[in-house]
Every structure is written in C-alpha cells, then in structure tokens.
Design a protein around this motif. Structure first.
Motif, PDB file in Angstrom:
ATOM      1  N   TRP A 169       0.825  -1.201   0.000  1.00 52.84           N
ATOM      2  CA  TRP A 169       0.000   0.000   0.000  1.00 52.84           C
ATOM      3  C   TRP A 169       0.862   1.255   0.000  1.00 52.84           C
ATOM      4  N   ASP A 170       1.940   1.278   0.797  1.00 52.96           N
ATOM      5  CA  ASP A 170       2.825   2.450   0.845  1.00 52.96           C
ATOM      6  C   ASP A 170       3.449   2.722  -0.520  1.00 52.96           C
ATOM      7  N   VAL A 184     -17.625   1.823  -6.973  1.00 59.11           N
ATOM      8  CA  VAL A 184     -16.624   2.692  -6.358  1.00 59.11           C
ATOM      9  C   VAL A 184     -16.643   2.515  -4.840  1.00 59.11           C
ATOM     10  N   ASP A 185     -17.845   2.431  -4.275  1.00 53.93           N
ATOM     11  CA  ASP A 185     -17.976   2.233  -2.835  1.00 53.93           C
ATOM     12  C   ASP A 185     -17.373   0.907  -2.408  1.00 53.93           C
ATOM     13  N   CYS A 186     -17.572  -0.122  -3.215  1.00 53.77           N
ATOM     14  CA  CYS A 186     -16.986  -1.436  -2.937  1.00 53.77           C
ATOM     15  C   CYS A 186     -15.467  -1.328  -2.861  1.00 53.77           C
ATOM     16  N   PHE A 187     -14.901  -0.614  -3.815  1.00 56.19           N
ATOM     17  CA  PHE A 187     -13.452  -0.424  -3.871  1.00 56.19           C
ATOM     18  C   PHE A 187     -12.957   0.346  -2.644  1.00 56.19           C
ATOM     19  N   ALA A 188     -13.600   1.481  -2.377  1.00 54.73           N
ATOM     20  CA  ALA A 188     -13.134   2.364  -1.305  1.00 54.73           C
ATOM     21  C   ALA A 188     -13.362   1.782   0.084  1.00 54.73           C
ATOM     22  N   SER A 189     -14.523   1.172   0.306  1.00 54.36           N
ATOM     23  CA  SER A 189     -14.842   0.681   1.637  1.00 54.36           C
ATOM     24  C   SER A 189     -13.938  -0.476   2.054  1.00 54.36           C
ATOM     25  N   ASN A 190     -13.538  -1.309   1.102  1.00 59.46           N
ATOM     26  CA  ASN A 190     -12.625  -2.398   1.445  1.00 59.46           C
ATOM     27  C   ASN A 190     -11.256  -1.882   1.850  1.00 59.46           C
ATOM     28  N   ILE A 245      -7.401  -0.607   6.170  1.00 68.29           N
ATOM     29  CA  ILE A 245      -6.419   0.382   6.640  1.00 68.29           C
ATOM     30  C   ILE A 245      -6.763   0.872   8.037  1.00 68.29           C
ATOM     31  N   MET A 246      -8.044   1.161   8.272  1.00 74.30           N
ATOM     32  CA  MET A 246      -8.474   1.743   9.539  1.00 74.30           C
ATOM     33  C   MET A 246      -8.721   0.700  10.623  1.00 74.30           C
ATOM     34  N   TYR A 268     -13.383   1.910  11.556  1.00 71.71           N
ATOM     35  CA  TYR A 268     -14.230   1.994  10.363  1.00 71.71           C
ATOM     36  C   TYR A 268     -15.700   2.108  10.760  1.00 71.71           C
ATOM     37  N   ILE A 269     -16.144   1.253  11.666  1.00 73.08           N
ATOM     38  CA  ILE A 269     -17.536   1.285  12.125  1.00 73.08           C
ATOM     39  C   ILE A 269     -17.838   2.585  12.851  1.00 73.08           C
TER      40      ILE A 269
END
Length: 229
Positions: free
Chosen positions: A180-181, A208-214, A219-220, A225-226
């Motif tokens: 990721w870095d 897009v949401d599927c991509f971003a939320s995963n 990461i968080m 996240y919740i």
C-alpha cells in the motif's frame, strides 16, 4: 494499460430469502420460486440455472430483471412497503438497511439450514462472504444473531497500470507497487508529473464504494471503520 497490478478488492453479491413473500408464480406442480435481480450480465446464466433446477427438482424458478440498479433499489423498497416482496431478492444497500429489512420481518434467518449436516452449506461458501450477511450477539444493529443472506458470488476488482506513464513519471515500469505504501508513493509521483493517478470506467456508484470501503476497512481496522460510519 498493459498488465495487472494486483487483485485488491473482494465484493460480495448476496440474495436474501423473503420472510413474508406473497407473490409466487404458479406451476403445474404448485407454487414455484420468484427471484428478483438487477444483473443484466447474468440474465442468460440465470435462465440456464433455472432450467437445470426445474429438471432436477420439478420446481419452477422465475427470474425477473429490474435494471439499472437504482430502479431495482426503488422496486425493492416499494415492495417491502406494500409487503409484496418476492421469495428471493438482493438488497442493494448498507448493512443498516439490511438490518431494517430483517427487523421488519422481510428476511428469513437461514442459520439452522447453514449449520445443518455439520455446517455443510456454510462450509461450501467463502467464509468472508458469509460473514457479510451475518449478525452477531450485541452488535449495533439490534438484529437477532444469524445468517440472513446467501452470497451469490465474489468478485475481484483489478487495477492495471500503464508502463509508458510509469516511465514518464520516473517509475520503473517493470516493478509495480507491491504494498500500500508503494502504491501511494507511485500515485504521488504520477501526480507530480501531471499524470492522473487513477481512472475508471465504473458506471455505477456501488462499484466505487466497494473499492473504497474495502480499503478503508483494512487500513483503519474494523472498530475505527464502524465508528466513522
């Protein structure tokens, strides 16, 4: 775009079994199964599966397509309000909306069936995909613990990179990011060179949401996240 960078996101499509369906297609042997969906790319495959299921069980399965996904989403909400949901349907919404459908009595708890025969059905499915549709003790949704949806498939979203643009930005085109870095660092270099880092042809917001939320989840971490949501 010349090669794959990585398989980065798993997205789950699920079907829920209605807890109070009132519409069913009539067949020669009685009532069949009515399924609503939004997937235009699967329609022919569903028809083949329905025919095969009829041959094996004698049960008629009728698939009804409502597209695009926004039309389908409105159709499901309207049917829930009028209590005319089909036997099997998908819910295109967040888990809190899924929980609301369950608490309203629109979704059947499949846990007993999932765990029968030493959990044969549950074990036949990808564990992470099942967990998306599962609720646990003392969660934030107020739903009785259980599995309320069956994952239909799991997809991976691929990222491709352009070797020429990598080279233009001073990156080694034969050594794409592996972490990721490294991915973020490559993005900064592309931006500094005046090159758009990411482009997509996604036609619907949920992808897009599927991509971003995963990414956000991994990461968080689950708790942060919740809490953010």
């Amino acid at each position: 775009m010349r090669r794959f960078l990585a398989s980065v996101v798993a997205g789950v499509l699920l079907f829920a079994v209605s807890g109070c369906a009132s519409r069913q297609p009539e067949t020669a042997k009685g009532k069949g199964v009515l399924v609503w969906h939004w997937m235009t790319d699967r329609e022919k495959a569903f028809e083949v599966l329905a025919k095969r299921y009829k041959e094996e069980t004698g049960v008629d399965v009728q698939f009804e397509l409502y597209a695009p996904s926004d039309v389908y989403r409105q159709k499901i909400r309207g049917a829930a309000y009028t209590k005319t949901l089909p036997d099997i349907y998908g819910i295109l919404a967040e888990k809190k909306d899924f929980a609301a459908f369950i608490k309203a009595g629109h979704v059947f708890n499949l846990s007993d069936y999932m765990d029968a025969d030493e959990g044969e059905w549950r074990r036949s499915l990808f564990r992470r995909a099942v967990s998306v549709n599962e609720f646990f003790e003392n969660d934030d949704f107020g739903v009785d613990p259980g599995v309320y949806g069956v994952p239909m498939d799991v997809m991976s979203i691929q990222i491709l990179y352009n070797k020429d643009l990598f080279e233009k930005a001073g990156l080694d085109p034969e050594k794409p990011p592996k972490t990721w870095d490294e991915f973020l660092q490559a993005g900064r270099k592309l931006k500094a060179a005046g090159i758009t880092g990411l482009v997509s042809g996604w036609g619907e917001v949920w992808m897009v949401d599927c991509f971003a939320s995963n990414y956000a989840y991994n990461i968080m971490g689950e708790a942060k996240y919740i809490d953010t949501i």
